[in-house]
Scaffold this active site. Structure first.
Site, short mmCIF file in Angstrom:
data_model
loop_
_atom_site.label_atom_id
_atom_site.label_comp_id
_atom_site.label_asym_id
_atom_site.label_seq_id
_atom_site.Cartn_x
_atom_site.Cartn_y
_atom_site.Cartn_z
N ASN A 187 9.71 -109.03 -24.23
CA ASN A 187 9.28 -108.11 -23.17
C ASN A 187 8.05 -107.39 -23.71
O ASN A 187 8.17 -106.48 -24.53
CB ASN A 187 10.40 -107.11 -22.86
CG ASN A 187 9.93 -105.99 -21.93
OD1 ASN A 187 8.89 -106.11 -21.29
ND2 ASN A 187 10.69 -104.90 -21.87
N LYS A 194 6.06 -105.37 -22.35
CA LYS A 194 5.79 -104.03 -21.79
C LYS A 194 4.29 -103.90 -21.47
O LYS A 194 3.68 -104.88 -21.05
CB LYS A 194 6.26 -102.95 -22.75
CG LYS A 194 7.70 -103.15 -23.24
CD LYS A 194 8.23 -101.92 -23.87
CE LYS A 194 9.55 -102.25 -24.55
NZ LYS A 194 10.39 -101.09 -24.74
N HIS A 254 15.08 -102.50 -15.95
CA HIS A 254 14.88 -102.03 -17.33
C HIS A 254 15.02 -100.51 -17.35
O HIS A 254 14.61 -99.83 -16.40
CB HIS A 254 13.48 -102.47 -17.81
CG HIS A 254 13.30 -102.27 -19.28
ND1 HIS A 254 13.06 -101.03 -19.84
CD2 HIS A 254 13.35 -103.15 -20.32
CE1 HIS A 254 12.95 -101.16 -21.16
NE2 HIS A 254 13.13 -102.44 -21.48
N GLU A 297 13.35 -98.32 -18.72
CA GLU A 297 12.09 -97.58 -18.54
C GLU A 297 11.72 -97.50 -17.06
O GLU A 297 11.09 -96.53 -16.62
CB GLU A 297 10.98 -98.27 -19.37
CG GLU A 297 11.19 -98.00 -20.86
CD GLU A 297 10.57 -99.03 -21.78
OE1 GLU A 297 9.80 -99.89 -21.33
OE2 GLU A 297 10.89 -98.98 -22.99
N GLU A 352 21.08 -103.35 -22.93
CA GLU A 352 20.07 -102.63 -23.70
C GLU A 352 20.45 -101.16 -23.79
O GLU A 352 20.13 -100.38 -22.88
CB GLU A 352 18.71 -102.76 -23.03
CG GLU A 352 18.17 -104.17 -22.97
CD GLU A 352 16.66 -104.19 -22.98
OE1 GLU A 352 16.10 -104.85 -23.84
OE2 GLU A 352 16.04 -103.52 -22.13
N GLY A 391 13.21 -99.25 -28.78
CA GLY A 391 12.00 -98.71 -29.40
C GLY A 391 12.25 -97.65 -30.45
O GLY A 391 11.30 -96.98 -30.88
N SER A 419 15.65 -102.71 -30.36
CA SER A 419 15.30 -102.75 -31.79
C SER A 419 15.83 -103.98 -32.50
O SER A 419 16.22 -103.92 -33.66
CB SER A 419 15.77 -101.46 -32.49
OG SER A 419 15.08 -100.34 -31.97
C1 PEP Z 1 12.97 -103.53 -24.56
O1 PEP Z 1 12.25 -102.63 -24.17
O2 PEP Z 1 13.41 -104.37 -23.75
C2 PEP Z 1 13.27 -103.60 -25.99
C3 PEP Z 1 14.32 -104.27 -26.35
O3 PEP Z 1 12.44 -102.93 -26.83
P1 PEP Z 1 12.51 -102.88 -28.43
O4 PEP Z 1 12.85 -104.25 -28.92
O5 PEP Z 1 11.13 -102.47 -28.86
O6 PEP Z 1 13.55 -101.90 -28.79
#
Ligand code: PEP
Length: 266
Positions: free
Chosen positions: A23, A25, A110, A112, A182, A188, A226
């Site tokens: 992803n 972003k 998501h 976000e 998630e 993040g 992460s």
């Molecule tokens: C995400 O935003 O879908 C995600 C998993 O981000 P990160 O791997 O940076 O935590």
């Protein structure tokens, strides 16, 4: 519970390999993407059938993906979609438009989007239906905040988020989605869920899927938050983890490939 190590399988469904989806972003540029794609496409890791790699890119890069990736093992998709089919909705991008670029996946719900754009479960459902309608695969994201986890509400939160979608789909539609767990506190932050924490929630989500029938029970459940090269294998080893949704670590070819390589073991 850890799953048995599988060297390779050509069987369909969950056993066909780990689905590893980047992803991106709000990152990327034509030149940076070109370099990343070149590095990924020449890697022997991506030729192995036991890993199913993909990238979800910002809308303007779909044309570049179509040109560069179509026909390769690296499939691609978008990170959001309009809940509307067409019409006077300035700034929106319809599922049919995304599909025209040969995209396979669209991320919906998501955290976000839920957090910064106030996306409700109803909106996530509407988007999921749009994606399914044009033959693409929605990646439906669910996950709890730290406060919700601390209150012991993780199961409740993810059940509400997933059932808001599942309950309104036919079994045939539901069997075509991908789910991504998630945890918001892991995205993040550098603090991934432990494999035990992930498995507990994935098993719970699997139960919700199983309640919709055998075909729906086969829906892939990805872990996101992460995930890195040093924790991917441990997470992929879990019985109900079928792959990863990767944010930060998807932006560097060596990191993304190392995660894909970890996926080859399971
Ligand atoms: C995400 O935003 O879908 C995600 C998993 O981000 P990160 O791997 O940076 O935590």
């Amino acid at each position: 519970m850890a799953k048995a190590v599988m060297v390779q399988s050509t069987a369909l469904g969950r056993s066909a390999g780990q689905l590893v989806i980047g992803n991106w972003k709000l990152h990327g540029s034509l030149i940076d993407n070109q370099r990343l794609f070149d590095a990924l496409l020449c890697s022997p890791v991506l030729t192995r059938m036991a890993v199913l790699p993909a990238v979800c890119v910002p809308f303007p890069f779909l044309a570049q993906c179509q040109k560069k990736l179509q026909g390769s093992r690296l499939v691609y998709g978008a990170q959001d979609v309009s809940a509307e089919k067409s019409g006077a909705f300035t700034g929106e991008v319809a599922a049919s438009m995304i599909a025209e670029f040969g995209a396979h996946y669209v991320i919906v719900g998501h955290s976000e989007r839920r957090m910064y754009h106030g996306e409700s479960d109803a909106k996530v459902l509407a988007k999921t239906l749009r994606v399914l309608d044009v033959g693409m695969t929605p990646i439906v994201c669910v996950g709890e905040t730290l406060a919700e986890r601390d209150c012991g509400d993780t199961g409740l939160v993810v059940s509400c988020q997933l059932n808001a979608v599942l309950d309104m789909l036919s079994p045939e539609q539901a069997a075509r989605i991908v789910v991504a767990y998630e945890p918001v506190w892991a995205i993040g932050t550098g603090y991934a869920a432990t494999s035990a924490q992930a498995q507990e929630v994935h098993a719970h989500l699997r139960g919700l899927l199983r309640a919709k029938g055998e075909a729906v029970a086969q829906v892939r459940v990805l872990y996101g938050g992460s995930m890195r090269s040093d924790n991917a294998a441990e997470l992929f080893a879990m019985e109900d983890v079928d792959g990863g949704l990767i944010g930060g670590a998807a932006l560097k070819s060596e990191d993304f490939l190392a995660i894909c390589e970890a996926g080859l073991l399971f």
